[in-house]
Design a protein around this motif. Sequence first.
Motif, PDB file in Angstrom:
ATOM      1  N   THR A  46      30.141  12.283 -33.308  1.00 57.62           N
ATOM      2  CA  THR A  46      30.016  10.782 -34.122  1.00 57.62           C
ATOM      3  C   THR A  46      28.932  11.220 -34.922  1.00 57.62           C
ATOM      4  OG1 THR A  46      30.754   9.264 -32.415  1.00 57.62           O
ATOM      5  CG2 THR A  46      29.641   8.410 -34.155  1.00 57.62           C
ATOM      6  N   ARG A  51      31.225   7.675 -38.552  1.00 55.62           N
ATOM      7  CA  ARG A  51      32.140   8.453 -38.752  1.00 55.62           C
ATOM      8  C   ARG A  51      32.428   9.369 -37.650  1.00 55.62           C
ATOM      9  NH1 ARG A  51      32.333  11.569 -43.970  1.00 55.62           N
ATOM     10  NH2 ARG A  51      30.026  11.867 -43.555  1.00 55.62           N
ATOM     11  N   GLU A  52      33.518   9.646 -37.126  1.00 58.16           N
ATOM     12  CA  GLU A  52      33.888  10.488 -36.161  1.00 58.16           C
ATOM     13  C   GLU A  52      35.075  11.400 -35.982  1.00 58.16           C
ATOM     14  OE1 GLU A  52      34.586   8.076 -32.709  1.00 58.16           O
ATOM     15  OE2 GLU A  52      36.009   6.865 -33.659  1.00 58.16           O
ATOM     16  N   ARG A  75      46.463  12.368 -44.655  1.00 61.17           N
ATOM     17  CA  ARG A  75      45.074  11.549 -44.886  1.00 61.17           C
ATOM     18  C   ARG A  75      44.239  12.289 -45.148  1.00 61.17           C
ATOM     19  NH1 ARG A  75      43.763   7.861 -40.315  1.00 61.17           N
ATOM     20  NH2 ARG A  75      41.974   7.383 -41.638  1.00 61.17           N
ATOM     21  N   LEU A  82      35.983  13.719 -44.652  1.00 61.91           N
ATOM     22  CA  LEU A  82      36.256  12.910 -43.419  1.00 61.91           C
ATOM     23  C   LEU A  82      35.981  11.484 -43.846  1.00 61.91           C
ATOM     24  CD1 LEU A  82      36.750  12.847 -40.229  1.00 61.91           C
ATOM     25  CD2 LEU A  82      34.113  12.987 -39.873  1.00 61.91           C
ATOM     26  N   GLY A  83      37.203  10.827 -43.355  1.00 63.57           N
ATOM     27  CA  GLY A  83      37.165   9.403 -43.811  1.00 63.57           C
ATOM     28  C   GLY A  83      37.399   8.956 -45.194  1.00 63.57           C
ATOM     29  N   GLU A  84      37.948  10.066 -45.913  1.00 59.11           N
ATOM     30  CA  GLU A  84      38.275   9.562 -47.410  1.00 59.11           C
ATOM     31  C   GLU A  84      39.855   9.743 -47.294  1.00 59.11           C
ATOM     32  OE1 GLU A  84      36.087  11.623 -50.135  1.00 59.11           O
ATOM     33  OE2 GLU A  84      33.967  11.129 -49.324  1.00 59.11           O
ATOM     34  N   ASP A  85      40.718   8.724 -47.278  1.00 60.54           N
ATOM     35  CA  ASP A  85      42.143   9.178 -47.534  1.00 60.54           C
ATOM     36  C   ASP A  85      42.377   9.968 -48.992  1.00 60.54           C
ATOM     37  OD1 ASP A  85      42.469   8.188 -45.075  1.00 60.54           O
ATOM     38  OD2 ASP A  85      43.546   6.261 -45.801  1.00 60.54           O
ATOM     39  N   TYR A 303      45.186  14.449 -38.799  1.00 56.83           N
ATOM     40  CA  TYR A 303      44.978  13.118 -38.237  1.00 56.83           C
ATOM     41  C   TYR A 303      46.077  12.627 -37.329  1.00 56.83           C
ATOM     42  CZ  TYR A 303      41.246  11.580 -41.449  1.00 56.83           C
ATOM     43  OH  TYR A 303      40.145  11.695 -42.198  1.00 56.83           O
TER      44      TYR A 303
END
Length: 465
Positions: A46, A51-52, A75, A82-85, A303
């Motif tokens: 994490t 974000r993880e 994704r 990470l975390g940005e589609d 993902y």
Amino acid sequence: MRLTPGAGHDIDLDDVDLLDLDLYTSGDPHRVWDVMRARAPLHHQTLADGREFWSVTRYEDVCRVLGDREFTSERGTVITHLGEDDVAAGVLLTSTDPPRHTEVRRPIAPKLTARAVKSWEDGIRRAIVRFLEPALDGSTFDLGEQVQRLPAIVTGPLLGIPEKDWDELVQLTSMVMAPSDPHFKLGSEAATLAIAHHELVDYVTRWVKQRRSDGGEDGSLLDHLMSVRAGDAPLTDEEIALDGYSILLGANITTPYTISGTVQALIEHPEQYARAAADLSLVPNLVEEGLRWTSAACNFMRYAVHDVEIGGGTIPAGGAVVAWIGSANRDESLFPDPHGFDITRSNAKRQVAFGFGPHFCIGAPLARMTLRIFFEELLQRCESIELDGEPDHLRSIFIAGMTHLPVTVRKRRHGGRHVEGQRGADSATAGADAAARPAHTPELGCPAIAAVLPQQVPVTVNSAF
């Protein structure tokens, strides 16, 4: 990234940050991956911002993540996003799942089979011979720097890209893959990505428009993209531009770092170099071991589509998971003495440096042939190679490579079975290459880059289809 790990020591995985650039620039990630495979085959981290992501490091698990439809590419495929589609999901081939991915890839693949690329072998060999000539005069030759241009020299004519654009395209593709490296960084990491992405996509877009305006065909791979039909419809100009962008990345990124890392391994193991030079039939396996050893594209991200049990734990639906290819290729359960460089390794071809599953690198046959020819010519022309300074490692989480590898070469007195008759053929080949290129091609617009900077956003990219 250090390819030969240092002495083992106690590692507390709770203290390891897998997104720490220093780990890959000056650290020892292979020792970290060793511990992860043994103690935490499914590792969870994490970040400070909440974000993880999960990580898999064992060969079997890496192949499952990359090859199983329990995981999606749509994704994002690169951990730095990470975390940005991915805004290009479903359009950019690397960010598209089957069946659409299969529909687009199937008509492209026949142009890049081992049988298809065989016809390019003589031209590639001539290009590599010319590339090696400056290294043979006995002075210091920075292989790490110079080899970054080799893929453009080899594939530029095949892609339909004129020589005047090669250097700038190499620079731009490097900016995409290593935006934090001081050799390629322009301002911030986000700015570097924005510049490179805009210029590369814009280049291919203008190339497509110019080709449509001029009419005719030049037989290049980018030209072939314009004729591809996916399902019942041709590719849109946006798809052509983005997939052309992906081809440029794939052509210019992994091959140079595989070459420099393998040469470094041969310098560290002169007995392996001598053995290969004495028996060139070992070269194809040397290439496979070099791919395993370097693992230039050292990770890909997916993902989870739903809860997935893997590696003794569970990745929840929607969770990001990084498949560490560099670790899988050193998994002792498959590769005995994994940190030993052995050009006779019996199962070296099981390496996953080109990925695994639907997105296995579509250009692998061309890359393998280029690497084979490079080492055939190197071994025949060079009696020995020695380091002439310290290597400079690329500052990148995604790409394992060197920006500088200064070497000195001792030339063989009578080397190079392909040398006779080469000189005359070179000029004729150069003329043919020039004639085969498009008459008009778009200029790169880097001087105007500042104007596009605020509007651009990083996109998820990948060097394999």
